[in-house]
Design a protein around this motif. Structure first.
Motif, short mmCIF file in Angstrom:
data_model
loop_
_atom_site.label_atom_id
_atom_site.label_comp_id
_atom_site.label_asym_id
_atom_site.label_seq_id
_atom_site.Cartn_x
_atom_site.Cartn_y
_atom_site.Cartn_z
N GLU A 68 65.43 24.40 55.12
CA GLU A 68 65.69 25.76 55.07
C GLU A 68 65.65 26.15 53.82
O GLU A 68 65.78 25.56 53.34
N VAL A 87 56.27 30.84 54.78
CA VAL A 87 57.34 31.57 54.83
C VAL A 87 57.91 32.49 53.53
O VAL A 87 57.74 32.11 52.91
N HIS A 113 60.46 35.86 59.45
CA HIS A 113 60.54 34.60 58.75
C HIS A 113 59.22 34.38 58.20
O HIS A 113 59.41 33.48 57.43
N LYS A 150 60.56 34.36 54.75
CA LYS A 150 62.08 34.74 54.33
C LYS A 150 62.75 33.57 54.28
O LYS A 150 62.59 32.81 55.71
N VAL A 158 61.12 29.14 50.44
CA VAL A 158 59.84 30.40 50.69
C VAL A 158 58.91 29.98 50.41
O VAL A 158 58.90 29.29 49.64
N VAL A 189 64.40 30.54 56.27
CA VAL A 189 66.08 30.12 57.61
C VAL A 189 66.45 29.45 57.24
O VAL A 189 66.85 28.39 56.36
N ASP A 242 58.96 35.69 66.64
CA ASP A 242 59.61 35.70 65.09
C ASP A 242 60.46 36.81 65.07
O ASP A 242 59.65 37.77 64.26
N SER A 301 62.72 38.21 63.68
CA SER A 301 63.24 38.52 61.87
C SER A 301 62.07 38.60 61.20
O SER A 301 62.94 39.06 60.36
#
Length: 916
Positions: free
Chosen positions: A403, A456, A440, A458, A406, A460, A436, A438
């Motif tokens: 998490e 990635v 990400h 954005k 990016v 998560v 997906d 949003s």
């Protein structure tokens, strides 16, 4: 010859010798089917009757004429079975020449042969006796009495009742046809030119023009007496297809007998040039899957022969095709234009990427038996079209990502595409169609491998989404070809797992702003500045600490983040900017590894009236008499409005002399004037107390002292210099004493400088006279004495010299001598010592003495310095201990002790005395 013929006769004859030679060559060659001539020529009148025989063509099939048939491409002329050419109807030839093709073909073998017939129109002044003019037509016939065989009459004669008379109009001479590449022998006779006047006078004939007297020179020649014209070498139609000459007839004196006649000579083309392709290799392309009839490319071959005849008519055909897949006839070629087109379906670049086609060009309209051929190569490249959609190599892919990361590649998606690599038909384009919302993730294409890199874009959050299920579709940059559908393997699923990591605590309100009055006491609770740990699934504690507290005014509770004051907050402090004091705090968890976050607390301090005003200026001057000038005063307050002006300025009641001597006049809320109340105040320095009160609530007052210098003033109201000094508290006697002290100090400085200069000068002039106690070396001092004073002068001075080097020493320069020497004769110079390093080198010492003596203006004119060598390591002289007295016995040198300290060293050396 009739009476209507012209006076002048020009006979144009074909050479009999040329005919005999050609017939001889024909008989000697091997029998070959065909016409005897490629081009037949005959002279006709302009008006022709139906069925009139014009000429006869000769054809040989080598097996007899049985089965041979003739035909023409003209509706006006036909050929009989015996080869006779006749007119099919009565006609009038509109031009000077008629040409058509006669074809002979064998009904058994279906072979065909062609020959060209040219009918030349000859204009005469009389009608042929066998021709009757029709009504409304004028028919010009051949002369009823024609010239001898193969002779034309270009210059006609005309006769009337008075005799022969020259007509102005001349005949149009038909062209002369000469075949190219004749084998000779040369020269070959072509025609004969003759005037009928050669019966009366000698005539000389000549021809002019290109090929005769103009380049190319001497292709044609003429016998000037007989008028026979010859060709001198083989003709080449590709160099000159025709020649225009002029025939001249003159007498022996060069006078013109006849007008010049134009002769046109045409070179009959032979098939002596092969077709030549413009390029030996042609490159073309065609899309795969093209339909039959699709244009591919054009090949072009040129033939230098006459393009109006079969010799220059080129036809194309495909000889071979490599590879022969999926068919051996994938292409065809237009025989006349050379356009290559597809003839069969099945072009597939993934199977065959390139074809090599051999193309043949043949003249004689493609007749392989008689025509000449040449070949070229056509390379046909099958270009790619997007007929293969990209397909994923697997139906599902997986990856994981920590998490809050990016620009991290999560998974690589591999695809297969059979189209041409690194082309728009092959380059993959990936698109996330679901999973997906949003945004990400994005799928980027690797330009080398064509793989899809799930990245990635954005960050998560594990606490929000622990996994993502993406559906990815792949396509090409170029759209699919018509009729091609997307494959079900063009979509795949991607499972992405999110990994939980220890996230730093964060302050929800960052920067946090609070407002309070300055001056709150220590221990006051201001606020609670707490942080939030985003790791909800981890049992962690958050601890607080100060990261930045410039004035050390605050304290934070380490467990709950409560902020209290540790000192009094002052808005006027240097640590406060624009009424705001800023501190930074740190919140850290106990995770592995620990993570921390920062938060900024901003305290807006509300001003209170905690600073009394200060009087400005602190010093001033005023004249000792009133009404000349006054002092403007104001105040400065560290507080802000409304705790500053307007100010109240007043004089205190104690001491009473203040209000007696001074007064204050208010100008406005911030300014006032201080002036003298009395008429005269003695010059001097006065401390005037003034009470300044601000407008705060409650107001604050301050008694400030202003130092006022009272002095005498000039007419302009400015203090005089003496008055200013007097005002400072100094009397006239004190001022005179100060001036005398300054003068004495300057005199002492001047004397000290003069003494230093004199000492420096003495040091330079007496550098040799140093204290023997300060010089640890043995010195030999020079005294200005001659004779006496020494009991023993019989020293062997030769030991101080080096006789072996005397002969090589130059004489001393004149003018440098001792005072006890006579200034006559040359003095010997000793060789310079070798430059051997030695710690006790006396040379520098002696050289300094020499320079001092030379620069001393008080020295005698012949004073000089005696140079002695030193003994020891590196010395070229012998030991001084070898010096012996000329008298025998020991000497007593004790008296040297009585000569003073300058002879102390000699006394120690020779007297045996002890040092003090």
């Amino acid at each position: 010859m009739t009476a209507g013929a012209g006076v002048l006769l020009l006979l144009l004859s074909l050479s009999g010798a040329l005919r005999a030679h050609n017939e001889d060559l024909t008989t000697r060659e091997t029998c070959k089917a065909g016409f005897s001539e490629d081009d037949y020529t005959a002279l006709i009148s302009q008006n022709i009757l139906e069925g009139e025989k014009l000429l006869q063509v000769k054809f040989s099939s080598c097996v007899g004429t049985k089965g041979t048939q003739y035909e023409t491409n003209s509706v006006d002329f036909k050929v009989g079975s015996d080869g006779t050419v006749f007119a099919t109807r009565e006609l009038q030839v509109p031009s000077e020449q008629v040409a058509f093709t006669v074809t002979a073909w064998d009904s058994q073998t279906a072979e065909r042969w062609d020959a060209v017939v040219r009918l030349l129109v000859a204009q005469t002044s009389s009608l042929h006796s066998g021709h009757k003019p029709q009504k409304g037509k004028k028919i010009v016939a051949l002369d009823p009495s024609p010239p001898p065989k193969d002779t034309l009459l270009p210059w006609p004669r005309h006769q009337n009742a008075d005799g022969l008379r020259r007509r102005k109009r001349d005949w149009v001479i038909p062209p002369i046809n000469v075949p190219e590449n004749s084998r000779g022998p040369f020269p070959q006779q072509l025609v004969r030119i003759r005037s009928d006047k050669d019966n009366d006078i000698p005539i000389r004939y000549s021809v002019t023009g290109v090929g005769a007297d103009q380049p190319p020179m001497e292709v044609f020649s003429i016998d000037s007496m007989s008028g026979r014209m010859y060709v001198t070498r083989p003709m080449d139609r590709e160099e000159h297809a025709s020649y225009h000459l002029r025939a001249h007839a003159v007498d022996m004196n060069g006078n013109k007998v006849e007008n010049p006649i134009d002769l046109y000579i045409y070179v009959i083309d032979m098939n002596d040039n092969r077709p030549e392709f413009i390029n030996q290799v042609y490159n073309g392309s065609v899309d795969e899957g093209s339909k039959p009839g699709t244009y591919v490319m054009t090949v072009t071959a040129n033939d230098a022969d006459d393009s109006t005849t079969a010799n220059g008519m080129v036809r194309y055909r495909i000889v071979t095709q490599t590879p022969q897949s999926p068919s051996q006839n994938m292409f065809t070629i237009n025989s006349e234009t050379g356009d290559i087109v597809t003839v069969a379906a099945g072009l597939d670049r993934e199977k065959v990427q390139q074809y090599t086609v051999i193309v043949q060009a043949t003249d004689m309209e493609g007749n392989l038996n008689y025509g000449l051929s040449n070949t070229a190569t056509a390379i046909i490249t099958v270009t790619d079209v997007n007929d293969n959609p990209p397909e994923f190599t697997a139906s599902t892919f997986a990856g994981e990502v920590p998490e809050n990361r990016v620009e991290t590649v999560v998974a690589n998606l591999t695809v297969m595409d059979r189209d041409q690599p690194h082309s728009p038909n092959w380059n993959a384009v990936y698109r996330i169609i679901s999973g997906d919302p949003s945004g990400h993730f994005s799928v980027r294409t690797d330009p080398v491998t064509n793989e899809g890199m799930v990245t990635v874009v954005k960050a998560v959050d594990y606490e929000l989404n622990r996994a993502f299920m993406l559906t990815v579709m792949v396509s090409n940059q170029a759209p699919l070809a018509s009729g091609i559908q997307m494959s079900f393997q063009s979509t795949a699923g991607v499972t992405i797992s999110v990994m939980d990591i220890n996230e730093a605590p964060y302050f929800p309100s960052n920067h946090k702003l609070i407002r309070l009055e300055e001056g709150v006491p220590p221990g006051t609770v201001l606020t609670t500045f707490s942080a939030v740990d985003p790791d909800r699934f981890m049992q962690q504690a958050v601890r607080y600490s100060k990261l930045s507290d410039p004035a050390n005014w605050l304290h934070i509770n380490t467990t709950n983040g409560q902020i209290t004051t540790a000192a009094v907050l002052d808005r006027e402090s240097l640590y406060t900017k624009n009424n705001v004091y800023e501190a930074t705090f740190l919140a850290a968890d106990n995770g592995i590894p620990p993570a921390s976050g920062t938060g900024t607390l901003q305290i807006y301090l509300i001003d209170i009236n905690d600073n009394a005003p200060e009087l400005l200026p602190k010093e001033a001057q005023i004249c000792e008499k009133p009404n000349l000038n006054a002092i403007n005063i104001t105040a400065a307050d560290a507080d802000v409005d409304p705790n500053i002006g307007p100010y109240v300025f007043e004089l205190p009641f104690v001491p009473a002399a203040v209000r007696k001597n001074w007064t204050i006049t208010r100008l406005n809320g911030d300014y006032a004037q201080l002036s003298l109340r009395i008429l005269y105040l003695e010059a001097g320095m006065y401390d005037v107390p003034i009470i300044v009160t601000d407008s705060g609530n409650p107001p604050l007052s301050n008694t400030s002292i202003i130092k006022v210098k009272v002095c005498p003033c000039d007419d302009n109201g400015d203090c005089t210099t003496i008055g200013a000094v007097a005002a400072a508290g100094l009397g006239t006697g004190a001022i005179v004493a100060i001036l005398i002290c300054i003068l004495i100090l300057l005199t002492m400085v001047l004397l000290f400088v003069m003494w230093m200069k004199r000492r420096e000068k003495e040091r330079h002039t007496k550098q040799l006279l140093i204290d023997p106690e300060d010089d640890v070396r043995d010195n030999i001092l020079k005294y200005d004495e001659e004779g006496g004073g020494e009991e023993d002068q019989d020293y062997d001075l030769s030991q101080l010299q080096q006789p072996e080097a005397m002969g090589h020493v130059p004489s001393k320069a004149p003018g440098v001598r001792r005072v006890d020497e006579r200034p006559v004769g040359a003095e010997p110079q000793y060789p310079v010592r070798p430059m051997v390093p030695h710690p006790g080198d006396i040379g520098d010492f002696i050289n300094e003495g020499l320079r001092a003596a030379d620069n001393d203006p008080t020295a005698p004119p012949y004073d000089s310095l005696l140079v002695f060598d030193y003994e020891g390591s590196g010395s070229t002289a012998g030991s001084v201990s070898s010096l012996n007295s000329s008298s025998s016995g020991d000497q007593d040198y004790d008296y040297l002790n009585d000569w003073g300290p300058r002879f102390k060293k000699l006394a120690d050396m020779y007297g045996g005395g002890e040092e003090d």
